[in-house]
Design an enzyme around this catalytic site. Sequence first.
Site, PDB file in Angstrom:
ATOM      1  N   GLU A   1     -24.983 -47.712 -44.044  1.00  0.00           N
ATOM      2  CA  GLU A   1     -25.090 -48.687 -45.123  1.00  0.00           C
ATOM      3  C   GLU A   1     -26.499 -49.266 -45.205  1.00  0.00           C
ATOM      4  OE1 GLU A   1     -20.965 -49.393 -43.181  1.00  0.00           O
ATOM      5  OE2 GLU A   1     -22.922 -48.546 -42.636  1.00  0.00           O
TER       6      GLU A   1
ATOM      7  N   CYS B   1     -23.235 -54.544 -40.852  1.00  0.00           N
ATOM      8  CA  CYS B   1     -23.388 -53.907 -42.161  1.00  0.00           C
ATOM      9  C   CYS B   1     -22.646 -54.665 -43.253  1.00  0.00           C
ATOM     10  CB  CYS B   1     -22.890 -52.468 -42.088  1.00  0.00           C
ATOM     11  SG  CYS B   1     -23.916 -51.416 -41.050  1.00  0.00           S
TER      12      CYS B   1
ATOM     13  N   ALA C   1     -10.223 -12.659  -9.165  1.00  0.00           N
ATOM     14  CA  ALA C   1      -9.648 -11.581  -8.360  1.00  0.00           C
ATOM     15  C   ALA C   1      -9.379 -12.084  -6.945  1.00  0.00           C
ATOM     16  CB  ALA C   1     -10.616 -10.398  -8.338  1.00  0.00           C
TER      17      ALA C   1
ATOM     18  N   TRP D   1     -16.915 -12.175 -14.541  1.00  0.00           N
ATOM     19  CA  TRP D   1     -16.838 -11.282 -15.678  1.00  0.00           C
ATOM     20  C   TRP D   1     -15.422 -11.123 -16.230  1.00  0.00           C
ATOM     21  CZ3 TRP D   1     -21.423 -11.594 -17.060  1.00  0.00           C
ATOM     22  CH2 TRP D   1     -22.492 -11.487 -16.168  1.00  0.00           C
TER      23      TRP D   1
ATOM     24  N   ARG E   1     -19.179 -26.294 -25.263  1.00  0.00           N
ATOM     25  CA  ARG E   1     -19.797 -27.234 -24.320  1.00  0.00           C
ATOM     26  C   ARG E   1     -20.740 -28.197 -25.054  1.00  0.00           C
ATOM     27  NH1 ARG E   1     -21.912 -23.932 -18.948  1.00  0.00           N
ATOM     28  NH2 ARG E   1     -19.873 -23.589 -17.947  1.00  0.00           N
TER      29      ARG E   1
ATOM     30  N   ARG F   1     -26.279 -23.304 -22.736  1.00  0.00           N
ATOM     31  CA  ARG F   1     -27.333 -22.313 -22.906  1.00  0.00           C
ATOM     32  C   ARG F   1     -27.248 -21.687 -24.295  1.00  0.00           C
ATOM     33  NH1 ARG F   1     -28.963 -21.835 -17.568  1.00  0.00           N
ATOM     34  NH2 ARG F   1     -30.384 -20.115 -17.981  1.00  0.00           N
TER      35      ARG F   1
ATOM     36  N   GLU G   1     -13.734 -27.890 -16.838  1.00  0.00           N
ATOM     37  CA  GLU G   1     -13.873 -26.484 -16.460  1.00  0.00           C
ATOM     38  C   GLU G   1     -13.617 -26.274 -14.973  1.00  0.00           C
ATOM     39  OE1 GLU G   1     -16.462 -23.547 -18.014  1.00  0.00           O
ATOM     40  OE2 GLU G   1     -17.504 -24.989 -19.277  1.00  0.00           O
TER      41      GLU G   1
ATOM     42  N   ALA H   1      -7.356 -28.742 -12.606  1.00  0.00           N
ATOM     43  CA  ALA H   1      -6.616 -28.573 -13.856  1.00  0.00           C
ATOM     44  C   ALA H   1      -5.194 -29.088 -13.717  1.00  0.00           C
ATOM     45  CB  ALA H   1      -6.618 -27.101 -14.259  1.00  0.00           C
TER      46      ALA H   1
END
Length: 349
Positions: free
Chosen positions: A57, A89, A167, A174, A188, A211, A273, A279
């Site tokens: 404003e 404002c 794994a 990967w 992110r 990145r 993450e 989690a």
Amino acid sequence: MSFTAAEQAAMARALELAATPGVPLGPNPRVGCVLLDDTGATVAEGHHRGAGSPHAEADALARAGERARGTTAVVTLEPCAHTGRTGPCAVALRDAGVRRVIFAQADPNPVATGGAALLREGGVDVESGLMLDEARALNRVWTWAVEHGRPFVTWKFATTLDGRSAAPDGTSRWISSRAARLDTHRLRALCDVMLVGANTVAVDDPQLTVRDEHDRPLPRERQPLRVVMGERDLPATRRVFDDLAETVHLRTRDPETALKTLFARDRQHVFLEGGPTLAAAFVGAGLVDEIVTYVAPMLLGAGRHAVADLAITTIADALRPVVTDVTVLDGLDGEEPNVRITMKPEGDH
């Protein structure tokens, strides 16, 4: 209350101004303002550019000067009634001689609200609710944080088709494709906190930076706050403690305490993450507001799960998040496509 075509067009424009690229996503809301004359023509426009800069404003009023008298101010958020780094404002609009104010969303911030009442007391005609849903969507995370008194939490994880995040030997880098990793950096960049557990830092040594497409970190001022949660001591040589972004170690295992601390630091959007234990702590506490998972077309058959034990023993008690979006991310450099699934927890979110 009905609004004219010119007023509706002005609100659409104000929302566009508020969403100007480069405007910070927090800690202040994004706001746009358009001043209209009696014929519905635009007199001036303005938008907020981040904490400490003029509000939308004030920006529009400065551009209008004396021409602001007698105009209708169309604003995406209720004009504030408090003095912070800038003045209220609502007072600025009243003193400038604006005769009418139309805003989309009432200000949920108890510190700033009250502008509509102040304007009405000053003889200004005030209407609200025009394009309310669009205005709330514009400041979705900010609105959530203010209304709930804690940051909005997005839990992101990558998984194989059989629900494995690593794994058996611990390798996990990967699982998701390059396209999925690029998409993760995009997400992110929309947050102001990157949160992981101390065990993840100790074992995986993540850098937790945003990145670009060339794998170069963004400037420090554009990096979210990196937060490590947990009581475990960590060596200063871990990458999360480098100088590419600010890092805070919260020595607590309680998600509610962590979020309270971050909200007190003016943080509004946590990108979770961490590993399966962290989690599970957030999910179990009901403190996950959005779930983003990247599913890779592979099977492991063993290895670490994406989330730890939630103490669910029967299918009837299963948590059933609601899918809000499914996007196939095309493979890059010969990789197989990954699927990004966005969900919200069941219930009122």
